[in-house]
Scaffold this motif. Structure first.
Motif, PDB file in Angstrom:
ATOM      1  N   ARG A 287      38.774  52.816  42.945  1.00 48.13           N
ATOM      2  CA  ARG A 287      38.570  51.829  42.148  1.00 48.13           C
ATOM      3  C   ARG A 287      38.759  52.215  40.506  1.00 48.13           C
ATOM      4  NH1 ARG A 287      34.426  50.084  38.792  1.00 48.13           N
ATOM      5  NH2 ARG A 287      34.172  47.745  38.693  1.00 48.13           N
ATOM      6  N   VAL A 288      39.687  51.643  40.002  1.00 49.75           N
ATOM      7  CA  VAL A 288      40.070  52.146  38.348  1.00 49.75           C
ATOM      8  C   VAL A 288      39.332  51.179  37.546  1.00 49.75           C
ATOM      9  CG1 VAL A 288      41.500  52.715  36.900  1.00 49.75           C
ATOM     10  CG2 VAL A 288      42.156  52.954  39.559  1.00 49.75           C
ATOM     11  N   PRO A 289      38.293  51.493  36.612  1.00 44.13           N
ATOM     12  CA  PRO A 289      37.770  50.584  35.822  1.00 44.13           C
ATOM     13  C   PRO A 289      38.765  50.136  34.629  1.00 44.13           C
ATOM     14  CG  PRO A 289      37.067  52.853  35.381  1.00 44.13           C
ATOM     15  CD  PRO A 289      38.028  52.993  36.397  1.00 44.13           C
ATOM     16  N   ASP A 290      38.567  48.716  34.221  1.00 48.63           N
ATOM     17  CA  ASP A 290      39.596  48.262  33.304  1.00 48.63           C
ATOM     18  C   ASP A 290      38.518  47.376  32.581  1.00 48.63           C
ATOM     19  OD1 ASP A 290      42.477  47.778  32.801  1.00 48.63           O
ATOM     20  OD2 ASP A 290      41.614  45.850  32.459  1.00 48.63           O
ATOM     21  N   ARG A 291      38.997  47.280  31.238  1.00 51.25           N
ATOM     22  CA  ARG A 291      38.186  46.179  30.261  1.00 51.25           C
ATOM     23  C   ARG A 291      38.047  44.818  30.917  1.00 51.25           C
ATOM     24  NH1 ARG A 291      40.659  47.309  24.415  1.00 51.25           N
ATOM     25  NH2 ARG A 291      42.452  47.339  25.818  1.00 51.25           N
ATOM     26  N   ARG A 292      39.177  44.349  31.433  1.00 51.97           N
ATOM     27  CA  ARG A 292      39.272  42.769  31.913  1.00 51.97           C
ATOM     28  C   ARG A 292      38.723  42.795  33.465  1.00 51.97           C
ATOM     29  NH1 ARG A 292      45.476  41.517  30.845  1.00 51.97           N
ATOM     30  NH2 ARG A 292      45.512  43.630  31.715  1.00 51.97           N
ATOM     31  N   ALA A 293      39.290  43.471  34.321  1.00 55.48           N
ATOM     32  CA  ALA A 293      38.968  43.631  35.683  1.00 55.48           C
ATOM     33  C   ALA A 293      39.297  44.923  36.211  1.00 55.48           C
ATOM     34  CB  ALA A 293      39.626  42.556  36.478  1.00 55.48           C
ATOM     35  N   ALA A 294      38.277  45.656  37.194  1.00 57.93           N
ATOM     36  CA  ALA A 294      38.720  46.591  37.870  1.00 57.93           C
ATOM     37  C   ALA A 294      40.031  46.418  38.829  1.00 57.93           C
ATOM     38  CB  ALA A 294      37.675  47.252  38.736  1.00 57.93           C
ATOM     39  N   VAL A 295      40.691  47.798  38.786  1.00 64.95           N
ATOM     40  CA  VAL A 295      42.102  47.583  39.898  1.00 64.95           C
ATOM     41  C   VAL A 295      41.805  48.407  40.988  1.00 64.95           C
ATOM     42  CG1 VAL A 295      44.520  48.094  39.954  1.00 64.95           C
ATOM     43  CG2 VAL A 295      43.360  47.424  37.825  1.00 64.95           C
ATOM     44  N   TYR A 296      42.090  48.277  42.190  1.00 59.46           N
ATOM     45  CA  TYR A 296      42.023  48.707  43.425  1.00 59.46           C
ATOM     46  C   TYR A 296      43.297  49.391  43.978  1.00 59.46           C
ATOM     47  CZ  TYR A 296      37.208  46.719  43.050  1.00 59.46           C
ATOM     48  OH  TYR A 296      36.126  46.639  42.846  1.00 59.46           O
ATOM     49  N   PHE A 297      43.249  50.446  44.418  1.00 64.76           N
ATOM     50  CA  PHE A 297      44.533  51.060  45.154  1.00 64.76           C
ATOM     51  C   PHE A 297      43.934  51.689  46.712  1.00 64.76           C
ATOM     52  CE2 PHE A 297      45.217  51.446  40.741  1.00 64.76           C
ATOM     53  CZ  PHE A 297      46.442  50.942  40.397  1.00 64.76           C
ATOM     54  N   THR A 298      44.688  51.320  47.555  1.00 70.32           N
ATOM     55  CA  THR A 298      44.772  52.032  49.053  1.00 70.32           C
ATOM     56  C   THR A 298      45.220  53.537  49.027  1.00 70.32           C
ATOM     57  OG1 THR A 298      44.974  49.750  49.890  1.00 70.32           O
ATOM     58  CG2 THR A 298      45.315  51.930  51.390  1.00 70.32           C
ATOM     59  N   LEU A 299      44.438  54.308  49.012  1.00 73.12           N
ATOM     60  CA  LEU A 299      44.876  55.543  49.203  1.00 73.12           C
ATOM     61  C   LEU A 299      45.139  56.357  50.696  1.00 73.12           C
ATOM     62  CD1 LEU A 299      42.467  57.270  46.433  1.00 73.12           C
ATOM     63  CD2 LEU A 299      44.461  56.034  46.298  1.00 73.12           C
ATOM     64  N   GLY A 300      44.682  55.467  51.780  1.00 77.72           N
ATOM     65  CA  GLY A 300      45.248  55.820  52.955  1.00 77.72           C
ATOM     66  C   GLY A 300      44.722  55.057  53.892  1.00 77.72           C
ATOM     67  N   THR A 301      45.116  54.990  55.265  1.00 78.80           N
ATOM     68  CA  THR A 301      44.646  54.066  56.168  1.00 78.80           C
ATOM     69  C   THR A 301      44.698  54.912  57.405  1.00 78.80           C
ATOM     70  OG1 THR A 301      47.072  53.741  56.910  1.00 78.80           O
ATOM     71  CG2 THR A 301      45.914  52.167  55.545  1.00 78.80           C
TER      72      THR A 301
END
Length: 284
Positions: A95-109
């Motif tokens: 979860r990367v914080p952002d001024r407008r909305a946080a951004v999410y990235f899948t790092l593994g399954t």
């Protein structure tokens, strides 16, 4: 300060662990499941199921939004896929914080899980695709055996900005990272061994109780025997007392008989004297 020192030491362990991944050829941890592997040196299995939330679908991560020094926060669930806003059916999410909305990235399954060994630690590796162009992101989680207590600590080190494509480093310090500590089969064997020890101890206790009962019974028999002997001695004493009494009575009777005989003898002598005097008188 103590927690900061722990994280710093762990960070160094993680960094040096990855430097040795390609060099380790002697030890392996063969994958047996999404979150388990078997050590090649027969030291046991590593099984993370006890430190993972379970269920399907859409469960929460066991370690949720844990902050890192790179300003991002990370969620991780070792055995079952979880959901978190922009991450769906994943093992680990950023979860990367952002001024407008946080951004999410899948790092593994979980499907991509691999178990590696660097000669010191087991490394759990995941891959995931997310973001623009579905770039591949690789996660490396060093499993550190915690033999001090039963606590499990998920430590995000964060993204390595100098490595492309993107690599992320973490540590999981847990008793379940120790071979043989948390595996079901070995836990069952230990439980059976423990139960056998308990049964043996119970058998020994019962045997001991039986022997104690025998001793108590023998002591009771001895006391009973002593009581009977005391009764016999008492009875013999009473017999001796009665015999003594009878002897004394016989003595008294004999004495009385002797006295009576003496008295009768004295009276006889008196009569004889009297008769003699009478005869003398008649002669005159």
């Amino acid at each position: 300060m103590a927690s900061l020192r722990t994280i710093t030491v762990t960070t160094l362990v993680v960094i040096f662990s990855f430097l040795g991944v390609s060099l380790a050829k002697t030890l392996e941890c063969k994958k047996t499941g999404a979150c388990s592997c078997q050590m090649s040196d027969n030291s046991g299995a590593i099984d993370l199921s006890r430190v993972s939330n379970s269920g399907f679908p859409a469960i929460d991560a066991r370690y949720k939004d844990v902050k890192s020094k790179d300003a991002s926060s990370y969620s991780f669930n070792p055995c079952w896929p979880f959901e978190e806003v922009g991450c769906h059916g994943v093992a680990i999410c950023q979860r990367v914080p952002d001024r407008r909305a946080a951004v999410y990235f899948t790092l593994g399954t979980h499907e991509t899980a691999q178990f590696l060994h660097n000669g010191t630690h087991v490394i759990l590796k995941y891959e995931g695709k997310s973001g623009t162009g579905h770039a591949i992101r690789t996660s490396w989680i060093t499993l550190i055996c915690n033999e001090e207590n039963d606590d499990t600590l998920f430590i995000p080190i964060g993204e390595d900005p100098y490595v492309k494509p993107m690599h992320y480093y973490f540590a999981l310090k847990s008793p379940c990272a120790c071979p043989g500590k948390c595996s079901d089969s070995e836990r069952d064997e230990k439980k059976e061994s423990h139960d056998e020890k308990i049964e043996t101890k119970e058998g020994d206790d019962e045997k001991k109780e039986g022997e104690e009962e025998k001793i108590e019974k023998k002591e009771g028999d001895d006391e009973k025997k002593e009581g009977e002997e005391e009764k016999i001695e008492k009875k013999e004493g009473e017999v001796d007392k009665n015999e003594k009494k009878e002897g004394e009575e016989e003595k008294i009777e004999n004495k009385e008989g002797d006295d009576k005989n003496e008295q009768q003898g004295g009276e006889g002598e008196k009569n004889e004297i009297k008769e003699g005097e009478g005869n003398k008188k008649d002669g005159e």
